[in-house]
Design a protein around this motif. Structure first.
Motif, mmCIF file in Angstrom:
data_model
loop_
_atom_site.group_PDB
_atom_site.id
_atom_site.type_symbol
_atom_site.label_atom_id
_atom_site.label_comp_id
_atom_site.label_asym_id
_atom_site.label_seq_id
_atom_site.Cartn_x
_atom_site.Cartn_y
_atom_site.Cartn_z
ATOM 1 N N ARG A 148 0.828 -1.209 0.000
ATOM 2 C CA ARG A 148 0.000 0.000 0.000
ATOM 3 C C ARG A 148 0.860 1.256 0.000
ATOM 4 N N ALA A 149 1.931 1.257 0.828
ATOM 5 C CA ALA A 149 2.801 2.430 0.911
ATOM 6 C C ALA A 149 3.539 2.660 -0.408
ATOM 7 N N ALA A 150 4.013 1.580 -1.019
ATOM 8 C CA ALA A 150 4.726 1.698 -2.291
ATOM 9 C C ALA A 150 3.786 2.208 -3.382
ATOM 10 N N THR A 151 2.550 1.719 -3.381
ATOM 11 C CA THR A 151 1.553 2.155 -4.366
ATOM 12 C C THR A 151 1.214 3.628 -4.174
ATOM 13 N N CYS A 152 1.066 4.049 -2.905
ATOM 14 C CA CYS A 152 0.774 5.458 -2.607
ATOM 15 C C CYS A 152 1.928 6.358 -3.050
ATOM 16 N N GLN A 153 3.162 5.881 -2.848
ATOM 17 C CA GLN A 153 4.333 6.654 -3.255
ATOM 18 C C GLN A 153 4.323 6.894 -4.757
ATOM 19 N N LEU A 154 4.014 5.845 -5.520
ATOM 20 C CA LEU A 154 3.947 5.980 -6.980
ATOM 21 C C LEU A 154 2.773 6.860 -7.389
ATOM 22 N N GLY A 155 1.671 6.745 -6.649
ATOM 23 C CA GLY A 155 0.500 7.555 -6.956
ATOM 24 C C GLY A 155 0.768 9.040 -6.770
ATOM 25 N N LYS A 156 1.516 9.393 -5.734
ATOM 26 C CA LYS A 156 1.858 10.795 -5.484
ATOM 27 C C LYS A 156 2.751 11.365 -6.579
ATOM 28 N N GLU A 157 3.594 10.512 -7.181
ATOM 29 C CA GLU A 157 4.484 10.978 -8.245
ATOM 30 C C GLU A 157 3.740 11.201 -9.554
ATOM 31 N N GLY A 158 2.558 10.593 -9.682
ATOM 32 C CA GLY A 158 1.727 10.836 -10.859
ATOM 33 C C GLY A 158 1.897 9.809 -11.969
ATOM 34 N N VAL A 159 0.900 9.798 -12.864
ATOM 35 C CA VAL A 159 0.893 8.830 -13.967
ATOM 36 C C VAL A 159 2.071 9.049 -14.901
ATOM 37 N N ARG A 160 2.483 10.309 -15.076
ATOM 38 C CA ARG A 160 3.556 10.582 -16.024
ATOM 39 C C ARG A 160 4.890 9.985 -15.589
ATOM 40 N N HIS A 161 5.020 9.662 -14.288
ATOM 41 C CA HIS A 161 6.236 9.031 -13.802
ATOM 42 C C HIS A 161 6.089 7.511 -13.665
ATOM 43 N N LEU A 162 4.864 6.987 -13.894
ATOM 44 C CA LEU A 162 4.628 5.559 -13.681
ATOM 45 C C LEU A 162 5.498 4.690 -14.589
ATOM 46 N N PHE A 163 5.628 5.118 -15.850
ATOM 47 C CA PHE A 163 6.431 4.335 -16.796
ATOM 48 C C PHE A 163 7.832 4.922 -16.984
ATOM 49 N N ARG A 164 8.224 5.814 -16.066
ATOM 50 C CA ARG A 164 9.591 6.328 -16.078
ATOM 51 C C ARG A 164 10.547 5.167 -15.796
ATOM 52 N N GLY A 165 11.535 4.995 -16.659
ATOM 53 C CA GLY A 165 12.469 3.885 -16.510
ATOM 54 C C GLY A 165 12.080 2.661 -17.306
#
Length: 280
Positions: free
Chosen positions: A48-65
Motif C-alpha cells: 500500500r505504501a509503495a503504491t501510494c508513493q507511486l500515486g503521489k508521483e503521478g501517472v507521467r512518472h509511472l512508466f519512467r524507466g
C-alpha cells in the motif's frame, strides 16, 4: 520442440525472434508491478505504501524507466531462448536434450545475459528510485555522471555495479527455468486443454519459484544499483546494511515477495505461452 532444431535467423519461428517478441510484450504488461516491487525492496515498504508513493508521483512518472528494461528484457528473451536453443542443440548433438544439457545451456545463457545486460539494469534502477528524479531525470544525465569516473570506478560504481551478484542470480535462475520449462509443460498437458494453457501454467509456476528462490539477491542488487557515487560500498557491506535495515528478520527481507510471485506468474506465464505458441 524448438530445441531439437538449430534456430534459424530470419524465420518467424526462430527461437531468437520468438524470445524477443514474447519478452517485449510481457515487459510492457508487467512494468507497473515491477516498479512497485522495486520501491518495496528499496525502502522496505508495504504494498500500500509503495503504491501510494507511486500515486503521489503521478501517472507521467509511472512508466519512467521503462525504456532500459524494455530493451534489456527484449535482448534477454533473445539470448535466453535463442542461445538456449543453439547450446542445447550443440550439447545434445542434434538429439533430444537431457537435464544436464538444459541446465548447462541455461547457466551459459545466464552468464551471457549478465555480461550484456548489467548496464541496462543499472540505469533502470537509478531511474526508478524517486530520490534520483531531480538529479538524474534521464539516461543522458546518468551517463554524464559515469563519464567522470576512472576505469576502476566505472566498473565497480558505474555501469557494472553489482555485476558479481547479477552473474550468480542469472546463471542459477536461467538454469532452473530452462531445466524445468519443458518437463513442467508436459506434466500440465491434459486432453481438452487449449494448446497455450500448459505453457502458461508451466511458465507461471516455474517463474514464481525461480524468482522467489533468488529474491534476496534481487533485494541486494536493487539497493546496490540505485545508489550513485564514485565511492560506494561493495556487496558484503550492502548486504549487511539491508539485513540491519530489515531488523535481522527474514520476513522483512522478503517484503514484496507476494508481488514478485504475482509479477513472475504473469511475466513468465505470458512469455512462455507466447514463446511456445509462436514456435509451433
Amino acid at each position: 520442440m524448438e530445441s531439437r532444431n538449430a534456430p534459424r535467423w530470419g524465420s518467424l519461428n526462430s527461437s531468437y525472434f520468438v524470445g524477443a517478441a514474447s519478452s517485449f510484450l510481457s515487459t510492457v504488461l508487467t512494468f507497473p508491478i515491477y516498479k512497485t516491487i522495486f520501491r518495496q525492496q528499496l525502502h522496505t515498504l508495504t504494498i500500500r505504501a509503495a503504491t501510494c508513493q507511486l500515486g503521489k508521483e503521478g501517472v507521467r512518472h509511472l512508466f519512467r524507466g521503462l525504456a532500459p528494461p524494455l530493451m534489456a528484457k527484449t535482448v534477454q528473451g533473445t539470448l535466453l531462448f535463442g542461445t538456449q536453443g543453439s547450446l542445447q542443440h550443440f550439447f545434445s548433438k542434434g538429439g533430444t536434450p537431457g537435464a544436464k544439457s538444459r541446465a548447462f545451456s541455461g547457466c551459459l545463457s545466464g552468464a551471457i545475459e549478465a555480461v550484456l545486460l548489467v548496464p541496462f539494469e543499472r540505469i533502470q534502477n537509478i531511474l526508478q528510485d524517486g530520490r534520483n528524479n531531480a538529479k538524474f531525470p534521464n539516461t543522458r544525465t546518468i551517463m554524464q555522471e559515469f563519464q567522470t569516473y576512472n576505469k576502476r570506478e566505472w566498473l565497480t560504481c558505474g555501469m557494472y555495479r553489482g555485476f558479481t551478484v547479477i552473474l550468480v542470480r542469472n546463471m542459477i535462475g536461467s538454469a532452473i527455468f530452462l531445466s524445468c520449462k519443458e518437463p513442467l509443460r508436459d506434466l500440465l498437458t491434459y486432453p481438452g486443454l487449449p494448446a497455450w494453457a500448459p505453457s502458461l501454467g508451466a511458465g507461471a509456476v516455474n517463474g514464481a519459484f525461480t524468482s522467489l528462490t533468488l529474491y534476496p539477491l534481487s533485494v541486494i542488487i536493487a539497493n546496490m544499483q540505485a545508489e550513485v557515487g564514485s565511492n560506494l560500498p561493495q556487496v558484503k557491506k550492502v548486504a549487511l546494511r539491508v539485513w540491519e535495515k530489515c531488523g535481522g528478520k527474514v520476513s522483512l527481507v522478503y517484503r514484496g515477495a507476494s508481488l514478485i510471485i504475482l509479477r513472475s506468474c504473469i511475466t513468465w506465464g505470458v512469455t512462455n505461452s507466447i514463446h511456445d505458441t509462436l514456435s509451433k
